[in-house]
Design a protein around this motif. Structure first.
Motif, PDB file in Angstrom:
ATOM      1  N   GLY A   1       1.887  20.820  31.587  1.00  0.00           N
ATOM      2  CA  GLY A   1       2.590  20.608  32.848  1.00  0.00           C
ATOM      3  C   GLY A   1       2.371  21.718  33.849  1.00  0.00           C
ATOM      4  N   ALA A   2       1.224  22.399  33.773  1.00  0.00           N
ATOM      5  CA  ALA A   2       0.932  23.512  34.677  1.00  0.00           C
ATOM      6  C   ALA A   2       0.948  23.057  36.132  1.00  0.00           C
ATOM      7  N   ARG A   3       1.550  23.866  36.977  1.00  0.00           N
ATOM      8  CA  ARG A   3       1.642  23.501  38.393  1.00  0.00           C
ATOM      9  C   ARG A   3       0.321  23.660  39.127  1.00  0.00           C
ATOM     10  N   GLU A   4      -0.454  24.699  38.734  1.00  0.00           N
ATOM     11  CA  GLU A   4      -1.720  24.969  39.406  1.00  0.00           C
ATOM     12  C   GLU A   4      -2.757  25.359  38.366  1.00  0.00           C
ATOM     13  N   GLY A   5      -4.011  25.097  38.698  1.00  0.00           N
ATOM     14  CA  GLY A   5      -5.103  25.510  37.841  1.00  0.00           C
ATOM     15  C   GLY A   5      -6.081  26.376  38.607  1.00  0.00           C
ATOM     16  N   PHE A   6      -6.688  27.329  37.904  1.00  0.00           N
ATOM     17  CA  PHE A   6      -7.652  28.231  38.527  1.00  0.00           C
ATOM     18  C   PHE A   6      -8.830  28.436  37.581  1.00  0.00           C
ATOM     19  N   VAL A   7     -10.025  28.492  38.158  1.00  0.00           N
ATOM     20  CA  VAL A   7     -11.193  28.963  37.432  1.00  0.00           C
ATOM     21  C   VAL A   7     -11.574  30.286  38.071  1.00  0.00           C
ATOM     22  N   ILE A   8     -11.298  31.378  37.360  1.00  0.00           N
ATOM     23  CA  ILE A   8     -11.617  32.715  37.880  1.00  0.00           C
ATOM     24  C   ILE A   8     -13.031  33.048  37.446  1.00  0.00           C
TER      25      ILE A   8
ATOM     26  N   PHE B   1       0.068  33.720  27.756  1.00  0.00           N
ATOM     27  CA  PHE B   1      -0.304  32.998  26.550  1.00  0.00           C
ATOM     28  C   PHE B   1      -1.675  32.365  26.751  1.00  0.00           C
ATOM     29  N   PHE B   2      -2.270  31.874  25.640  1.00  0.00           N
ATOM     30  CA  PHE B   2      -3.425  30.988  25.751  1.00  0.00           C
ATOM     31  C   PHE B   2      -3.033  29.638  25.157  1.00  0.00           C
ATOM     32  N   TYR B   3      -3.898  28.644  25.335  1.00  0.00           N
ATOM     33  CA  TYR B   3      -3.602  27.297  24.836  1.00  0.00           C
ATOM     34  C   TYR B   3      -4.853  26.723  24.199  1.00  0.00           C
ATOM     35  N   ARG B   4      -4.700  26.195  22.988  1.00  0.00           N
ATOM     36  CA  ARG B   4      -5.836  25.535  22.335  1.00  0.00           C
ATOM     37  C   ARG B   4      -5.323  24.488  21.357  1.00  0.00           C
ATOM     38  N   THR B   5      -5.895  23.299  21.432  1.00  0.00           N
ATOM     39  CA  THR B   5      -5.552  22.245  20.475  1.00  0.00           C
ATOM     40  C   THR B   5      -6.636  22.160  19.415  1.00  0.00           C
TER      41      THR B   5
ATOM     42  N   LYS C   1     -13.236  19.692  31.117  1.00  0.00           N
ATOM     43  CA  LYS C   1     -12.298  18.762  30.508  1.00  0.00           C
ATOM     44  C   LYS C   1     -11.175  19.515  29.802  1.00  0.00           C
ATOM     45  N   GLY C   2     -11.513  20.657  29.189  1.00  0.00           N
ATOM     46  CA  GLY C   2     -10.514  21.441  28.480  1.00  0.00           C
ATOM     47  C   GLY C   2      -9.406  21.934  29.385  1.00  0.00           C
ATOM     48  N   LEU C   3      -9.766  22.412  30.592  1.00  0.00           N
ATOM     49  CA  LEU C   3      -8.754  22.887  31.527  1.00  0.00           C
ATOM     50  C   LEU C   3      -7.897  21.726  32.016  1.00  0.00           C
ATOM     51  N   ARG C   4      -8.540  20.604  32.327  1.00  0.00           N
ATOM     52  CA  ARG C   4      -7.787  19.440  32.826  1.00  0.00           C
ATOM     53  C   ARG C   4      -6.770  18.967  31.785  1.00  0.00           C
ATOM     54  N   ILE C   5      -7.203  18.852  30.531  1.00  0.00           N
ATOM     55  CA  ILE C   5      -6.283  18.405  29.477  1.00  0.00           C
ATOM     56  C   ILE C   5      -5.182  19.432  29.248  1.00  0.00           C
ATOM     57  N   SER C   6      -5.539  20.700  29.279  1.00  0.00           N
ATOM     58  CA  SER C   6      -4.539  21.754  29.086  1.00  0.00           C
ATOM     59  C   SER C   6      -3.469  21.702  30.156  1.00  0.00           C
ATOM     60  N   MET C   7      -3.875  21.441  31.400  1.00  0.00           N
ATOM     61  CA  MET C   7      -2.899  21.337  32.483  1.00  0.00           C
ATOM     62  C   MET C   7      -1.982  20.131  32.278  1.00  0.00           C
ATOM     63  N   GLU C   8      -2.561  19.028  31.844  1.00  0.00           N
ATOM     64  CA  GLU C   8      -1.735  17.835  31.582  1.00  0.00           C
ATOM     65  C   GLU C   8      -0.764  18.085  30.438  1.00  0.00           C
ATOM     66  N   ASP C   9      -1.242  18.708  29.359  1.00  0.00           N
ATOM     67  CA  ASP C   9      -0.394  18.947  28.186  1.00  0.00           C
ATOM     68  C   ASP C   9       0.767  19.897  28.491  1.00  0.00           C
TER      69      ASP C   9
END
Length: 380
Positions: A349-356, A303-307, A339-347
């Motif tokens: 509850g993602a366990r890990e984040g990656f910038v590919i 999926f993708f995520y966008r507010t 900031k977008g990735l950080r907020i998306s992870m908080e919203d």
């Protein structure tokens, strides 16, 4: 050079379990080339349903198939004779043993539905994708990106030969293949639609805008989208909105799945040209998404995520309803935590984040967030 296709071992496993195995994928992706040389436990019989002579053998399908009941029967381009599904169901129910039939299809939106109605519980489906990074040599990742993964495009002797193959593939698909899978319409309209999608690679789907631009109704462009998705030409990536209280974008994003076809549709012939075009970022994003899905398969939901406030994450990997990984995709050598990735992870509850991104190796850029190269992510 190309390594062995990763799907072969899974296909052989399916043949040991299911009476019928459906191997689906786009035209010219190599389904027949993959299946015909396989070592089967019993003798095999191949029928190409595009050939009039092979279709004639199936005028009385029950009689013909019973005559070859001890063989593994390969039915290629099954979408041309969907009425065979009911016959296969009866024959399987009479003698339920694994590996009786292999069904190859370029798929149509209703192909899965018809076969699911007829062969539910009797068939296992696999999708054969174009080549992906795990299947090519280590120094050929850029070549795979620019040419795409269709075998005759990727393995072409020159860039010119690869370009010509892709141009003719697009022409044949529009003029012949679409009609064969059930979409009877003006090929020129569908070509305009396809090229518009390519120029909007990775954009939020707005059917009303496409309909106005083409001078057709919204149901018509939705039907075009359905057929392009059903024949594996485009990826419709759905938004994630489970247990999220914020106002979210709920329309899907649309990608041309094969970047070689994407580049032909938008007039890019080489990596030098791509590097000077604004579309390079969306091309890289679509390439990374397809590589991840091809490599990880059904291990995750995607999926993708966008507010509506602007927080965005390009790809979420979800398992059992939980977001395991949040991924941002950047065409850069200097990745940063956004900031977008950080907020998306908080919203989410993602366990890990990656910038590919376009680096080799990996390094942390924040707690629980890694900057990582695509190859490293796929093998990680």
């Amino acid at each position: 050079m190309v390594k062995n296709r990763k799907i072969v071992s899974l296909l052989q496993e399916y043949l040991s379990i299911f009476p019928a195995v459906g191997l689906l994928g786009p035209r010219q992706v190599g389904k027949t080339t993959l299946v015909k040389p396989l070592d089967f436990e019993k003798e095999s019989l191949y029928l190409d349903l595009e050939k009039a002579s092979d279709r004639a053998k199936l005028m009385d399908p029950e009689l013909f198939l019973k005559t070859h009941a001890e063989k593994t029967v390969i039915l290629d381009e099954i979408q041309l004779m969907p009425e065979l599904f009911s016959e296969l169901r009866s024959l399987i129910d009479e003698r339920r043993v694994p590996g009786r039939y292999i069904i190859l299809g370029s798929a149509s939106p209703d192909l899965i539905r018809k076969s699911a109605d007829s062969l539910a519980g009797r068939i296992g489906y696999l999708e054969l994708t174009p080549f992906f990074l795990d299947e090519v040599e280590q120094d050929e990742d850029e070549k795979l990106w620019i040419r795409g993964g269709f075998p005759l495009s990727f393995l072409a002797k020159s860039e010119r030969e690869s370009q010509l193959w892709r141009q003719n593939f697009i022409k044949t698909y529009l003029e012949r293949d679409l009609a064969q899978i059930g979409l009877s319409t003006d090929p020129r309209l569908v070509e305009r639609f396809w090229r518009m999608l390519a120029h909007a690679q990775g954009g939020i789907w707005n059917g009303e805008s496409f309909a106005r631009a083409l001078g057709v109704t919204r149901p018509t462009v939705n039907r075009y989208l359905e057929y392009l998705e059903g024949s594996f030409m485009i990826r419709v990536l759905r938004p994630f909105h489970q247990n999220i209280k914020k106002r979210l974008v709920k329309s899907p994003k649309v990608y041309i799945r094969d970047t070689g076809l994407l580049h032909s549709l938008i007039g890019i012939d080489s990596m030098v040209q791509l590097q000077n075009r604004i579309e390079i970022g969306s091309s890289w994003e679509g390439f990374v998404i397809e590589q991840i899905i091809a490599s990880k398969g059904e291990e995750y939901g995607y999926f993708f995520y966008r507010t509506h406030q602007g927080a965005e994450c390009d790809l979420l990997l979800v398992k059992n309803g939980e977001v395991q990984r949040a991924i941002e995709i950047k065409n850069t050598l200097s990745p940063k935590l956004t900031k977008g990735l950080r907020i998306s992870m908080e919203d989410t509850g993602a366990r890990e984040g990656f910038v590919i991104c376009r680096i080799e190796g990996q390094f942390p850029i924040s707690e629980n967030v890694l900057a990582i190269g695509l190859k490293e992510f796929l093998s990680e």
